[in-house]
Every structure is written in structure tokens, then in C-alpha cells.
Design a protein around this motif. Structure first.
Motif, PDB file in Angstrom:
ATOM      1  N   ASN A  85       0.837  -1.193   0.000  1.00  0.00           N
ATOM      2  CA  ASN A  85       0.000   0.000   0.000  1.00  0.00           C
ATOM      3  C   ASN A  85       0.878   1.251   0.000  1.00  0.00           C
ATOM      4  OD1 ASN A  85       0.793   0.801   2.648  1.00  0.00           O
ATOM      5  ND2 ASN A  85      -0.989  -0.130   3.613  1.00  0.00           N
ATOM      6  N   VAL A  86       0.246   2.385  -0.234  1.00  0.00           N
ATOM      7  CA  VAL A  86       0.869   3.674   0.046  1.00  0.00           C
ATOM      8  C   VAL A  86       0.375   4.042   1.439  1.00  0.00           C
ATOM      9  CG1 VAL A  86       1.094   6.093  -0.619  1.00  0.00           C
ATOM     10  CG2 VAL A  86       0.847   4.338  -2.377  1.00  0.00           C
ATOM     11  N   PRO A  87       1.223   4.041   2.456  1.00  0.00           N
ATOM     12  CA  PRO A  87       0.731   4.160   3.834  1.00  0.00           C
ATOM     13  C   PRO A  87       0.278   5.562   4.225  1.00  0.00           C
ATOM     14  CG  PRO A  87       3.100   3.829   3.824  1.00  0.00           C
ATOM     15  CD  PRO A  87       2.645   3.700   2.409  1.00  0.00           C
ATOM     16  N   ILE A  88      -0.822   5.990   3.585  1.00  0.00           N
ATOM     17  CA  ILE A  88      -1.608   7.085   4.121  1.00  0.00           C
ATOM     18  C   ILE A  88      -2.546   6.461   5.154  1.00  0.00           C
ATOM     19  CG2 ILE A  88      -1.393   8.488   2.052  1.00  0.00           C
ATOM     20  CD1 ILE A  88      -4.148   7.478   1.163  1.00  0.00           C
ATOM     21  N   ARG A  89      -3.311   7.259   5.892  1.00  0.00           N
ATOM     22  CA  ARG A  89      -4.198   6.725   6.941  1.00  0.00           C
ATOM     23  C   ARG A  89      -3.425   5.732   7.824  1.00  0.00           C
ATOM     24  NH1 ARG A  89      -6.158   9.571   3.233  1.00  0.00           N
ATOM     25  NH2 ARG A  89      -8.336   9.472   2.550  1.00  0.00           N
ATOM     26  N   THR A  90      -2.293   6.166   8.304  1.00  0.00           N
ATOM     27  CA  THR A  90      -1.369   5.276   9.008  1.00  0.00           C
ATOM     28  C   THR A  90      -0.874   5.939  10.282  1.00  0.00           C
ATOM     29  OG1 THR A  90      -0.684   4.171   6.969  1.00  0.00           O
ATOM     30  CG2 THR A  90       0.855   4.082   8.821  1.00  0.00           C
ATOM     31  N   VAL A  91      -0.916   5.195  11.390  1.00  0.00           N
ATOM     32  CA  VAL A  91      -0.449   5.686  12.692  1.00  0.00           C
ATOM     33  C   VAL A  91       0.837   4.957  13.053  1.00  0.00           C
ATOM     34  CG1 VAL A  91      -0.980   5.849  15.162  1.00  0.00           C
ATOM     35  CG2 VAL A  91      -2.786   6.235  13.463  1.00  0.00           C
ATOM     36  N   ALA A  92       1.840   5.708  13.482  1.00  0.00           N
ATOM     37  CA  ALA A  92       3.085   5.139  14.001  1.00  0.00           C
ATOM     38  C   ALA A  92       3.147   5.428  15.498  1.00  0.00           C
ATOM     39  CB  ALA A  92       4.289   5.734  13.287  1.00  0.00           C
TER      40      ALA A  92
END
Length: 588
Positions: free
Chosen positions: A333-340
Motif C-alpha cells: 500500500n501507500v501508507p496514508i491513513r497510518t499511525v506510528a
């Protein structure tokens, strides 16, 4: 935290998903320097050819490992990280990993509106000078997690279902990605990229929702933004494609997400014999949808405008697994909508593509719409209905159940006969009298209800006018369109003076919307009107009944129109139609 993936199968049957969970990894591959990134990808491909499943990420700051001309900030973690597993275990629908208390995060933006406006001015100046024609500008939201990472991932997955979701733990960092955007899917021969460019909010009604989708498909600015990135991806893919094999079979496809419409296009190719996973990354990484075009110039602007590394956000998160005939299948995926997460500290990037036609106010609103997914997941809530139970009979029960079921579908909440069973049991216990019933449905589909004695209301009820607008972030958001226990935006306007029954609200455009506990009707020029849902208000059951019976009609009512109002009514299903008086602020 258990490692999991829930990926759409982009070249499979409609609705087909790859849902797997994993135990302890057999081996970890990690790159901490640019010259180690290619070796990690080669090791991952070798492991997948040998029968292992490899799940991991490539950080945005790894770009220079593939092209030294691509500038980024220094990385704040491993540039590439993958865990290899001997087997992938099934993960059935409804099988939750965590039963802990819900996670809670209060997010704050690292970017002020003034700083956003200044950055937009710089971008427009650079576009006008010919430096580039699109750049993807982003900034992080930051927060502190209360609860477990697994509980937060479960909530994020409910808030943003149906895409390319993965959670993994490196030991120092947990990555929770629920991205809707495909970077690429490659089976060793055929490759599909699906860049996502173009955004519109969801509508308050099915008709408005369809109109917004059509507007997105036809808007020149959105189409131009999409085509720019499609052209960039076509060029990138041509570096590894057989001659004349790059195709665009689908252009300007609108995809419905919970809080926004997104536009995607498909770019396909047949890769040359001997192409390796590292070659695919060298051709495509980072994805043009999160850089802009031309890529090198856009990334220079990103480095100048964004003060910190993006991290896994805007890099790539995916799985490389055994394929047919000793090959591999790679999906990222393209990790938008992503929490680190690092400890309790949480970061989530938000951004958008800026072109010459981008308007500052529209882009700012787009950022608010895009952040709605993480806001939804970060504070637990229940779906809510307030019903009247009179002498053992429910008032407008079918309408309330339909509205609750619509909310359950929107928030991906399970629905079952337990809802009606719960109400039946409560009605049997309250066979006489008038009762206010509070019906709740939690994220797992469990229903509960309480009954409270309902006293008559003294008429007319007195209303006060809000002293400021309800911000667009809330007025046009899902926690106004659907009734839930997330009510802080309403509670902030609740009357503190017991002489007032409720507060009349208005939006940032100066349009009257509703009260905090019910809808509103106004008699203007001899005709009863109620604000349309597009102004930003709850579709109340009492309001729907009044419209159905032609007691009111929809019309926009503005603050400037208030002196023309001849009479007011507060309307909801519990209290019915209540004559009301509005106290207007004293004129200075």
C-alpha cells in the motif's frame, strides 16, 4: 501486538481479501543505512521464493537508496524492515485480536492555519515559476495513546475498512496502517498500480452524496491532479515494462470511503523477464501520488516545507509471499491513513496534492475530512437512539431502527436481532407511563437500553442563540449526520442557565442548523420551514415525520433572516412538536 494483514486482492474477484495473522517471525531483515536497503529487498524476495511470508515496510526516507537525486530528511528509524514467517494463519471475519478496553487518543495538529496558508503561498509561487506542477504537502497529527496498540488498530480498521490494512511491531515502533491506496500489486509478470488523487467529502443525504461523487469525477482541478500522477506512474512503470505494455484501463474511478470520496485510476504493465522486487521499487518508489510531479522537484519542495521526516507514512507497507511456480506475489500500500507509535506517542500524517488550481480554503477543509478516520477511531463511542415508550408501545420505532441500522452500516458496526430483543424486554418491564429510552449499540454490535421517567414539558420552551458557529469540522462531519454518544461538540453549546431549554446552532456560513437535542422549525412568511441536511444537522425522526406529513418544508434559514421569523418550534421524536421562543442577543 499481533501482526496482521487485511488486504484487498486488487487483481482478484470483487470483495476477495487476504486476511492473515502471524506468530513469531523466523527472521528479521532491517536496513539502517541507504546502502543496505536493496540488500533487504533482495533477502525478502529470496525468502518469499523459499516459501516464507514477509511483512514489512520501506520508509519514505529510503528514496535515495533507489535514486540519489531524491531528497529527504534523515530517517528516524530503520529505512526498511521486514519480518519473515514460515506460515500465515487464517484470520476470520469478526475474530478480534484484542478484548481490552478501547483505545483513546486526543490528536493535535503540528500545523497552524497561518503556517498552512504560508506554505500554500510558497507552493503556488513555485508552480507559477515552473519548478513543478504538483506537490503533495503533508503535516503530522500528534497524540498520546491511552490503551493498547492492538485496540487502536482494531478501531482504525473499523473506521477505515476495505483497503490495505496491516499492523506490525518492530519492538521500538508499532505501525498501524489502514490505507485505502494501492501502491502496486505484482505477481512477477503483471503489475498494477492504483494511484489515488482527487478528494471530496461525503454527502449528508444519498442525493447529495451522489452529487458530490459526480462533481469529483467531473471537476477539472481533480481530474488534472489525477492525470498528472497517472502520467508520472506510466513513466515510472515504463522503466521495468515490456515495450508498449503500459496501459490505463480505468481512469477517474470514484471510491466511497467512510468520510470522503477518493478518485483512483489503474495503471497496468507487463514487467520484463528478470525483473526483481528491488527493480520495482527502484522504478516506482516513492509513489508519485504522495510526492508530486516531476518527482525530484516536488520532493525538494517537500523537504523545504516539511520540517521533519515522514517516516513510514508515504513510504510503502506490504506483504511479499510465495507465488506460482516458485515466484512471488508482492502487494504494497501507500501508507496514508497510518499511525506510528513509539511508546504512548502517536503520529499520523495528513496531506493533499496541491496544483495551480488548488484553493487554500478547500485544501484546508480536505485535510479536516481526511483526518476524520483517525478521529473516529481514537475516542470510543456508541451509536445512540432516544425513543419514547408510552404505555408499553414504542413511538416511531421503525424509523428509529432504520436510522440506527443506517448508522451501524456507516460505522461498520455489526447488526443483529439483539437490538429488537433488548427493546422487547424493556417494553415488557415498562407497560405503563411515558418513558425516555436510551438505546445504545457498541462497536461490537452489543445493544443495551435504559428507561427514564419522562415528565411533561412546560411550553413554550425557551431557546438561546449560540454565541459562535459550530465549526465545519463538526457541522459537516459524521458525528452530526449520525447520532452517537460522541457529543462534545454539542455539549459545548448546552445552556448553563436553567431558564433555557436548548441552544439554537448555526454553521460557519451563517446558516441555522439545529438545536443540541433536537431539530428546529421556523414560521417565515406564513410557511413552516426546517433547514436542509446539507446545512449540517442530524436527520431527526421527528423532523422526518413533520416533512412526511407536509407540516414543514426544507429551506435555508440564515442568521440575517431571524427577525423575519414569526414563530419557532423545537422538534424531536421524544417530545414531539414544541412551541418555542428564541432569545436574540441584544443589539449593540
Amino acid at each position: 501486538m499481533e501482526t496482521r494483514i487485511d488486504f484487498t486482492q486488487p487483481q482478484g474477484l470483487p470483495g476477495e481479501r487476504l486476511r492473515r495473522r502471524f506468530g513469531a517471525p523466523r527472521e528479521i531483515f532491517a536496513a539502517h543505512a541507504l546502502n543496505e536497503v536493496r540488500a533487504v529487498l533482495e533477502a525478502v524476495e529470496a525468502a518469499a521464493r523459499a516459501g516464507q511470508w514477509c511483512l514489512g515496510f520501506v520508509r519514505y526516507e529510503a528514496a535515495a537508496a533507489f535514486d540519489p537525486a531524491l531528497p529527504t530528511h534523515a530517517a528516524d528509524g530503520p529505512l526498511a524492515w521486514f519480518a519473515a514467517y514460515d506460515q500465515a494463519l487464517p484470520w476470520a471475519d469478526g475474530e478480534d485480536a484484542a478484548q481490552e478496553a478501547p483505545a483513546h487518543v486526543v490528536w493535535r495538529s503540528s500545523l497552524t492555519r497561518d503556517a498552512f496558508d504560508q506554505a500554500m503561498a510558497q507552493i503556488h509561487e513555485a508552480i507559477a515559476s515552473g519548478a513543478f506542477y504538483q506537490v503533495n504537502y503533508t503535516a503530522p497529527l500528534r497524540g498520546t495513546l491511552q490503551g493498547s496498540p492492538q485496540a487502536l488498530f482494531d478501531a482504525l480498521l473499523r473506521a477505515q475498512p476495505g483497503g490495505y490494512a496491516a499492523c506490525m511491531d518492530t519492538g521500538e515502533e508499532q505501525i498501524l496502517s489502514v490505507s485505502p491506496e494501492l501502491f502496486f500489486d505484482w505477481d512477477g509478470k503483471h503489475i498494477l498500480a492504483r494511484p489515488m488523487k482527487g478528494t471530496a467529502p461525503r454527502g449528508a443525504t444519498p442525493e447529495e452524496d451522489a452529487a458530490l461523487a459526480q462533481e469529483l469525477r467531473s471537476a477539472p482541478k481533480e481530474r488534472a491532479e489525477n492525470v498528472m500522477i497517472v502520467d508520472l506512474l506510466r513513466n515510472d512503470l515504463s522503466r521495468i515494462a515490456e515495450p508498449f505494455s503500459v496501459k490505463v484501463p480505468r481512469l477517474f474511478h470514484t471510491q466511497a470511503l467512510p468520510s470522503v470520496w477518493q478518485m483512483t485510476s489503474d495503471v497496468q504493465a507487463t514487467t520484463r523477464p528478470g525483473t526483481r522486487l528491488v527493480d520495482v521499487f527502484a522504478a516506482l518508489f516513492p509513489c508519485g501520488s504522495i510526492t508530486g510531479a516531476p518527482k525530484v522537484a516536488a520532493m525538494r519542495m517537500i523537504q523545504a516545507l516539511e520540517p521533519s521526516p515522514r517516516g513510514v507514512y508515504c513510504g510503502a507497507v506490504g506483504v511479499v509471499r510465495p507465488g506460482a511456480d516458485g515466484g512471488i506475489q508482492a502487494t504494497f500500500n501507500v501508507p496514508i491513513r497510518t499511525v506510528a507509535l513509539r511508546g504512548a506517542q502517536a503520529v499520523c500524517g495528513i496531506g493533499s496534492g496541491i496544483t495551480s488550481g488548488a484553493l487554500v480554503e478547500s485544501e484546508w477543509r480536505e485535510w479536516q475530512h481526511k483526518s476524520a478516520f483517525v478521529e473516529r477511531a481514537s475516542q470510543p463511542f456508541h451509536l445512540l437512539e432516544t425513543l419514547a415508550l408510552e404505555d408499553g408501545a414504542w413511538r416511531h420505532l421503525p424509523e428509529h431502527l432504520q436510522r440506527l441500522q443506517d448508522a451501524a452500516a456507516h460505522f461498520s458496526t455489526p447488526w443483529s436481532s439483539q437490538v429488537t430483543q433488548c427493546l422487547d424486554a424493556l417494553a415488557a418491564e415498562h407497560a405503563t407511563g411515558l418513558w425516555r429510552v436510551r438505546l445504545l449499540l457498541d462497536a461490537r454490535g452489543r445493544a443495551s437500553a435504559e428507561a427514564f421517567a419522562c415528565a411533561p414539558t412546560a411550553l413554550p420552551v425557551r431557546l438561546q442563540l449560540a454565541d459562535q458557529p459550530l465549526s465545519d469540522r463538526w457541522a459537516h462531519g459524521e458525528f452530526v449526520r449520525y447520532k452517537t454518544t460522541r457529543r462534545a461538540h454539542y455539549d459545548a453549546f448546552a445552556p448553563t442557565d436553567p431558564a433555557f431549554f436548548d441552544t439554537l446552532l448555526f454553521n460557519e456560513q451563517g446558516e441555522i442548523t439545529e438545536c443540541t437535542r433536537g431539530n428546529i422549525a421556523a414560521l417565515v412568511d406564513g410557511r413552516w420551514i426546517t433547514p436542509p441536511l446539507a446545512c449540517g444537522l442530524l436527520p431527526g425522526v421527528g423532523r422526518a415525520i413533520a416533512l412526511r406529513e407536509a407540516r414543514v418544508s426544507e429551506a435555508v434559514l440564515r442568521l440575517a433572516d431571524l427577525p423575519r421569523v414569526q414563530a419557532w418550534a423545537f422538534v424531536n421524536s421524544l417530545r414531539g412538536w414544541l412551541a418555542a421562543e428564541l432569545k436574540l442577543p441584544a443589539q449593540s
